[in-house]
Design an enzyme around this catalytic site. Sequence first.
Site, mmCIF file in Angstrom:
data_model
loop_
_atom_site.group_PDB
_atom_site.id
_atom_site.type_symbol
_atom_site.label_atom_id
_atom_site.label_comp_id
_atom_site.label_asym_id
_atom_site.label_seq_id
_atom_site.Cartn_x
_atom_site.Cartn_y
_atom_site.Cartn_z
ATOM 1 C CG HIS A 1 -1.923 -1.036 1.330
ATOM 2 N ND1 HIS A 1 -2.119 -1.784 2.468
ATOM 3 C CD2 HIS A 1 -2.818 -1.491 0.425
ATOM 4 C CE1 HIS A 1 -3.103 -2.652 2.257
ATOM 5 N NE2 HIS A 1 -3.534 -2.501 1.014
ATOM 6 C CB SER B 1 -4.622 -6.551 4.547
ATOM 7 O OG SER B 1 -4.151 -5.288 4.141
ATOM 8 N NE ARG C 1 -2.812 -6.549 -4.894
ATOM 9 C CZ ARG C 1 -3.458 -7.039 -3.869
ATOM 10 N NH1 ARG C 1 -2.819 -7.269 -2.747
ATOM 11 N NH2 ARG C 1 -4.748 -7.310 -3.947
ATOM 12 C CE LYS D 1 -16.173 -5.927 2.433
ATOM 13 N NZ LYS D 1 -15.186 -5.535 1.413
#
Lengths: 164, 164, 164, 164, 164, 164
Positions: B21, B132, B94, B45
Amino acid sequence: MKGEGKQAIYPGTFDPVTNGHMDIVQRAASLFDSVVVAVTNNPGKQPLFLVEERVAMIQEELSGLDNATVESFDGLLMDYAERREAAVIVRGLRAITDFEFEFQMALVNRKLSNDIVTVFLMPNEKYTYLNSTIVKEVAKFDGDVSSFVSPYVQEQLSLKYRDA
Amino acid sequence: MKGEGKQAIYPGTFDPVTNGHMDIVQRAASLFDSVVVAVTNNPGKQPLFLVEERVAMIQEELSGLDNATVESFDGLLMDYAERREAAVIVRGLRAITDFEFEFQMALVNRKLSNDIVTVFLMPNEKYTYLNSTIVKEVAKFDGDVSSFVSPYVQEQLSLKYRDA
Amino acid sequence: MKGEGKQAIYPGTFDPVTNGHMDIVQRAASLFDSVVVAVTNNPGKQPLFLVEERVAMIQEELSGLDNATVESFDGLLMDYAERREAAVIVRGLRAITDFEFEFQMALVNRKLSNDIVTVFLMPNEKYTYLNSTIVKEVAKFDGDVSSFVSPYVQEQLSLKYRDA
Amino acid sequence: MKGEGKQAIYPGTFDPVTNGHMDIVQRAASLFDSVVVAVTNNPGKQPLFLVEERVAMIQEELSGLDNATVESFDGLLMDYAERREAAVIVRGLRAITDFEFEFQMALVNRKLSNDIVTVFLMPNEKYTYLNSTIVKEVAKFDGDVSSFVSPYVQEQLSLKYRDA
Amino acid sequence: MKGEGKQAIYPGTFDPVTNGHMDIVQRAASLFDSVVVAVTNNPGKQPLFLVEERVAMIQEELSGLDNATVESFDGLLMDYAERREAAVIVRGLRAITDFEFEFQMALVNRKLSNDIVTVFLMPNEKYTYLNSTIVKEVAKFDGDVSSFVSPYVQEQLSLKYRDA
Amino acid sequence: MKGEGKQAIYPGTFDPVTNGHMDIVQRAASLFDSVVVAVTNNPGKQPLFLVEERVAMIQEELSGLDNATVESFDGLLMDYAERREAAVIVRGLRAITDFEFEFQMALVNRKLSNDIVTVFLMPNEKYTYLNSTIVKEVAKFDGDVSSFVSPYVQEQLSLKYRDA
């Protein structure tokens, strides 16, 4: 350095320029101080249009955009970008195969010149599956390409295939 | 309008912020006049870190970058971006699955607010497969995450899992 | 049969060998009793380097690895692998397009010789987007390829392009 | 070190083991001196079968293979692999989404333990689109799963869903 | 048998139906003698709309199409399709991740009932990146979903979120 | 119009026809009233077999299917499809790279002739990775292609390569 003008380069073969390419040029021109559409000469690939013809067609399309210009270049993109003092390389991303090729180029370019950032823009979804090769394929058999390229490019295509 | 300062927003959950990030934040900060790292609240979430903790960790990482700040936001990204008068949404790309999700979001966001351009940047190839979730998975079992996150985030992760 | 020595073949064009290829050779050499780097002759594809030159460059790179050798072969890979009594075909996997082509080859090879297992290894992420074509493209315009190939290969590339 | 016995670990959830998994176990057992099928405990993911049940089903399937065993493990795969002194992690690759997840895991695992090599094998094309989730989905509604799992696993599935 | 009427089933969750779904229904209705939009009950997935509500919304949309109907079903799709004596399963294909999931389902379904052919249709490119999840995400924060769903569905969404 | 006979066209190069192609023809013939296998002439691509040879090989394969025929065509597919009054274009989908190319073609074809629907069928998983190029590659080196093509095509291939 922040606050200064950022120059972007949008490189490609543009054989010929499509509405999808112009969609990317417009987005880039709204983001950066100036955009140079940079046409690669690549005589080895036997393009349909001469590099001068490709530059001329893009010139025609840029008339409404006052911070975008077009020129051709030879050799490595990153050498050209450094001579031009560009801060940004702009590329359009449409599909998975683009994605892989573009990432490869961006990583190699980063190795060659770490200060120039490659930025990917996404064209309007209308152009997701559009490319120059398919436009030529359709034009060659006298199919209707009016939703893919400008009237001027359409005319150049039919002149080119009439000569052939 | 060209010549003016362009403000970019880099939205995400950042649960927690990784070196990947921060690589994107640095690239964005070199391209645009200012960058706001915008942490989504999304309580639904069940993130590992509270939104305040996620903002604080990013704050720590931003110390060397004078044109980047962090804040949290609720609701639709595009509503937030309009309130903030941002010109650009920055996203890291990515992998293929990123690519599809990001294109979907960018197209929907364009429908919601046509003036804000989504720009994709590619992190250093070292971070191609970093996210993450995997960092948390490794940290949870006391694995070494020192090449994925900063020492400060590493410490917060071990505190969090020690409490658990 | 278990306990016996397993011989692996790592086939390819290697035009020229890159650091990414050597990364795979090293992993394979740590896994199997011996590894043969097998250079396909394929004159139809007009490689930049002659098959003898490609073998010689790999020879140079293999000096530190005592269980790896190099040779060239003609015809079908599976016929060659059977003559060599190999148990394993090694292939590097980097990207999605690789993946599809490699699966196709592996399935056909399995039909041709069911006893030989194709094994995929993943190169270091530094080499995710590296291939011989891009190395040649950069070298051709005198760009810096020192992070992609060995000094010896770099020299051969500049000799080749100087001659051209 | 070459010439020594290589131990491979084939990790997974195996909820339940399918014919596709067994196809990979057999290939791995033909390549390496011994293979341990390693069942992750992951109670957080609420598997259909208890870890003991999953181990027992695999035990049943391994009867013909004298160099393959099964056991369960907790915590990080790489910690387990080091305790086990394994040289190789084996993973099956079927589809694009597998590919991305597997690469991510392999890269993280390499960071955690550089000496253990991840090897990808391709199942028979009959199993390209097979996974445990779809088997459970079909079994739940009393569909015929006989071409996807062994008769023993089929029986366990119907017992499990009869109880539910 | 040729010449006879072919019945097609277009299964899905439709939580809620989008313009992209209706685009597929229209194409299917032009190809086959009749099309049944088949709404899966799946209470386990906690849809936003009850199955009756989802059926009712589709009913509303089908008014202009005289060979298309809607109903709900429980259990395995292929059992339902056989009871219905359908010859064809219709699925929309938009993106790579769709592609993998759909192929998996189609292959399993073929194993379960070999006579029923799965046919893939491609929605208009306007709907390439549209799905029900993103529509709900936008509607939840009171964003404008008018280019994604019909006015009637839009109203149902705002009623649902007002109640929440 | 519903109830009427639907004619489908299955276009391709078929250089040569494989078992995977015939699998698609059979599925299409079970769905539509008639299927025309349409062989593109494309002399520019230097196919191994003349267009007459390719048509003859397909003719041989179609003997058991009473609603399928074969012929060649020149020019744009959509012009041909309109002359033929076809309602459907059939395409096989096997892999990701197919997917992108096919979507591009389908979208362009839809622009050229909106009334003709492109329908995608999935071959048996045995043929997922099969294509004409790989068949020729294997046949050229006298490899066994008997699981990929019919005995008749196998014979034509060996005649062709014997002549070469």
